[in-house]
Design an enzyme around this catalytic site. Structure first.
Site, PDB file in Angstrom:
ATOM      1  N   ASP A 225       0.829  -1.201   0.000  1.00  0.00           N
ATOM      2  CA  ASP A 225       0.000   0.000   0.000  1.00  0.00           C
ATOM      3  C   ASP A 225       0.874   1.266   0.000  1.00  0.00           C
ATOM      4  O   ASP A 225       1.796   1.371   0.818  1.00  0.00           O
ATOM      5  CB  ASP A 225      -0.857  -0.042   1.283  1.00  0.00           C
ATOM      6  CG  ASP A 225      -1.975   0.959   1.291  1.00  0.00           C
ATOM      7  OD1 ASP A 225      -2.923   0.786   0.514  1.00  0.00           O
ATOM      8  OD2 ASP A 225      -1.902   1.915   2.087  1.00  0.00           O
ATOM      9  N   HIS A 357     -10.435  -1.478  -5.651  1.00  0.00           N
ATOM     10  CA  HIS A 357     -11.384  -1.038  -4.627  1.00  0.00           C
ATOM     11  C   HIS A 357     -11.385   0.474  -4.423  1.00  0.00           C
ATOM     12  O   HIS A 357     -12.190   0.987  -3.652  1.00  0.00           O
ATOM     13  CB  HIS A 357     -11.051  -1.737  -3.303  1.00  0.00           C
ATOM     14  CG  HIS A 357      -9.700  -1.336  -2.790  1.00  0.00           C
ATOM     15  ND1 HIS A 357      -8.528  -1.665  -3.426  1.00  0.00           N
ATOM     16  CD2 HIS A 357      -9.330  -0.599  -1.719  1.00  0.00           C
ATOM     17  CE1 HIS A 357      -7.512  -1.153  -2.765  1.00  0.00           C
ATOM     18  NE2 HIS A 357      -7.970  -0.503  -1.722  1.00  0.00           N
TER      19      HIS A 357
HETATM   20  C1  NOJ Z   1      -4.423   2.925  -0.736  1.00  0.00           C
HETATM   21  C2  NOJ Z   1      -5.528   1.918  -0.541  1.00  0.00           C
HETATM   22  O1  NOJ Z   1      -5.729   1.223  -1.742  1.00  0.00           O
HETATM   23  C3  NOJ Z   1      -6.735   2.697  -0.079  1.00  0.00           C
HETATM   24  O2  NOJ Z   1      -7.903   1.927  -0.074  1.00  0.00           O
HETATM   25  C4  NOJ Z   1      -6.437   3.259   1.286  1.00  0.00           C
HETATM   26  O3  NOJ Z   1      -7.490   4.099   1.666  1.00  0.00           O
HETATM   27  C5  NOJ Z   1      -5.133   4.070   1.296  1.00  0.00           C
HETATM   28  N1  NOJ Z   1      -4.082   3.481   0.541  1.00  0.00           N
HETATM   29  C6  NOJ Z   1      -4.649   4.225   2.703  1.00  0.00           C
HETATM   30  O4  NOJ Z   1      -4.180   2.982   3.181  1.00  0.00           O
END
Ligand code: NOJ
Length: 583
Positions: A225, A357
């Site tokens: 992430d 997502h």
């Molecule tokens: C990217 C993730 O894909 C997303 O869903 C998330 O809100 C942010 N990073 C923070 O972790």
């Protein structure tokens, strides 16, 4: 689902078979992303869970995907649906237990499939014991996060006292005051997601040790992430102010910092990512082609591939945010992907995605989700995606041609980004109608409605009340219907995935974009020795005639896959696409 989430089996003694991972296996694989909350609910609490996923492993095997990437299932207060982790070593009871995860891994491995875990280590939850301890200024963990005094000359808590003028991705300041010490901590996302300080070597070692425990448990890789935020630019300085706004987007200050590649190499060595042939994909907003090439250069021991965001920005106003929507200009989209193909042609590797997502549904965004064109546009977008060079990612429901949802009221939205954006926009005096119409197009909740399995109540997702309403089109758009129809999007995806297994040219053929300026046609070739794959796709809802004499001759070629059976004329129907094999 078991209620005891602590598994008595030590992590170093996984029960199921380990997957065989050969060097570079991820180049010929297709990855399927599961967003567990919305995938399949086994215990009628309205929220998807791990046993629900395990119950669908045969469905995934029938589709032909080799890898499942699981969005976070770790213990979490669920402020950002699991991207706020309070215990990296355990499973959130909402999703099941460690034993449930072991069972999922075993079920996948038994079918020759693999599991990639989400790794969220730019930040933790504010409820993680590391952060709880860090709140004490005297704690040895104080330096594990980014704590700063109020801006000079300002009282803690006063407007403008934040240490920098950075905006959070989820609206407001990226700094939160902690009353206890009178200092602020950095959170690029929600205030419940404090950023870890990767400059501190103890933080890094703790993360690597945790990763090693998951690999020992049997996982086959990591989706990382916002991994390019772990190295921030030194100084943590202000960015130029945006008129009329207290805070400004500050990616240039916290993304792609000078130690990024050093940290990734250190991680690679500490977790033996390359030696154990683990799949590694880094989510990297604001990454450039040059940076991606360097990070995915095998000689540099970084990552296998990254997720670029450039093609996700082609339908936003230049200089605006994701909420400032612009019409799609097809040449911009295809030329951007072609630039990445070219930039990573000799060194490095691409990941290929339309959906996940965090993005609206591709068929509603880049295709045409009207009843007339939904199926063919979903198929044609998939054809174009899977025939670029790189590892394709399929997001749950994409193989069914699932569409954006139809929320009309702000109370229907649950995603923290959408909810915060709405209240921020209202406080700035924007029209509610304008904000709701951009939410309808862009909200992450579009991708998060439950997977539509069948035409029974709640689309067969749950026996309870779904945490987010099911899209009403489930009555005809569902997995049972799609599997029964040989012309469905499901079977089109299945055939595309099978083609990759059959033909090495799909995996490693040289890429070329033809007709780059054409506003309807997306034409590309993949070449390997004497073999040429020619993809001709009408990415529009109007018919189009292929210009005479500009494409390779397909006389005698095999038509491998098409959206429209029948005559191969020079005119393509709306959203018609063909894959020819020449030679
Ligand atoms: C990217 C993730 O894909 C997303 O869903 C998330 O809100 C942010 N990073 C923070 O972790």
């Amino acid at each position: 689902m078991t209620t005891d989430h602590r598994d008595p089996v030590p992590p170093s003694a996984p029960e199921g078979p380990q997957a065989e991972r050969t060097p570079g296996w991820w180049k010929s694989a297709v990855v399927y992303q599961v967003y567990p909350r919305s995938f399949a609910d086994s215990n009628a609490d309205g929220i998807g869970d791990i046993p629900g996923i395990t119950s669908k492993v045969d469905y995934l095997a029938a589709l032909g995907v080799e890898v499942v990437w699981l969005s976070p299932v770790y213990r979490s207060p669920q402020d950002d649906n699991g991207y706020d982790i309070s215990d990296y070593e355990d499973i959130d009871p909402t999703f099941g237990s460690l034993a449930d995860l072991d069972a999922l891994i075993a079920a996948l491995h038994a079918r020759g499939m693999k599991l990639v875990m989400d790794l969220v280590v730019n930040h933790t939850s504010d409820e993680h014991p590391w952060f709880v301890e860090s709140r004490d200024p005297a704690s040895p963990k104080r330096d594990w996060y980014w704590w700063r005094k109020p801006r000079q000359g300002f009282q803690a808590g006063a407007a403008g006292a934040e240490p920098t003028n950075w905006a959070s991705f989820f609206s407001g300041s990226a700094w939160q005051l902690d009353e206890q010490s009178g200092e602020y901590y950095l959170h690029l996302f929600s205030r419940k997601q404090p950023d870890l300080n990767w400059e501190n070597p103890e933080v890094r070692q703790a993360v690597y040790a945790m990763m090693n425990r998951w690999v020992d448990r049997g996982v086959d890789g990591f989706r990382m992430d916002v991994i390019n935020f772990i190295s921030k630019q030194p100084g943590l300085d202000d960015v130029p102010a945006v008129p009329g706004r207290p805070f400004a987007a500050a990616g240039e200050r916290f993304a792609n910092g000078p130690r990024l590649e050093e940290f990734l190499q250190e991680m690679n060595t500490a977790v033996r990512l390359d030696e154990r042939h683990l799949l590694t994909v880094g989510e990297m907003p604001a990454s450039t082609i040059d940076l991606a090439r360097s990070i995915t250069d095998p000689a540099k021991r970084g990552l296998n591939m990254v997720f670029t965001f450039e093609h996700m920005n082609v339908d936003a106003q230049p200089g605006g945010t994701k909420w400032d929507i612009a019409p799609l200009h097809l040449p911009a989209l295809k030329q951007n992907l072609a630039a990445w193909q070219e930039g990573l042609a000799e060194v490095g590797w691409n990941s290929l995605y339309w959906d996940n997502h965090d993005q609206p549904r591709a068929v509603s965004r880049f295709g045409d989700d009207s009843p007339e064109h939904r199926v063919n546009s979903a198929k044609t977008l998939a054809t174009v995606q899977h025939l670029h060079k790189g590892t394709p990612y399929v997001y749950q429901g994409e193989e069914l041609g699932m569409t954006n949802t139809q929320f009309v009221d702000i109370s229907s939205y649950l995603d923290i980004e959408s909810v915060n954006h709405y209240s921020d926009a209202m406080s700035l005096g924007l029209e509610a109608e304008t904000v709701l119409s951009s939410l309808a197009v862009r909200s992450r909740d579009n991708a998060r409605t439950p997977v539509q399995w069948d035409d029974t109540s709640h689309a067969g997702f749950t026996q309870g009340i779904p945490w987010l309403p099911v899209n009403p089109n489930y009555v005809y758009l569902n997995a049972v219907a799609a599997q029964a129809d040989p012309d469905s999007t499901f079977h089109h995806f299945r055939r595309l995935i099978a083609l990759r297994r059959e033909l090495p040219v799909v995996v490693d053929g040289r890429f070329e974009l033809l007709l780059p300026d054409h506003e309807q046609l997306w034409v590309l070739t993949r070449t390997r020795g004497d073999q040429v794959l020619l993809v001709v796709a009408n990415c529009s809802s109007l018919p189009v005639t292929v210009p005479a004499g500009v494409l390779p001759d397909v006389t005698g070629a095999r038509l491998l896959l098409t959206t429209h059976a029948g005559a191969e004329t020079a005119e393509l129907q709306p959203w018609e696409s063909r894959i020819h094999l020449i030679g």
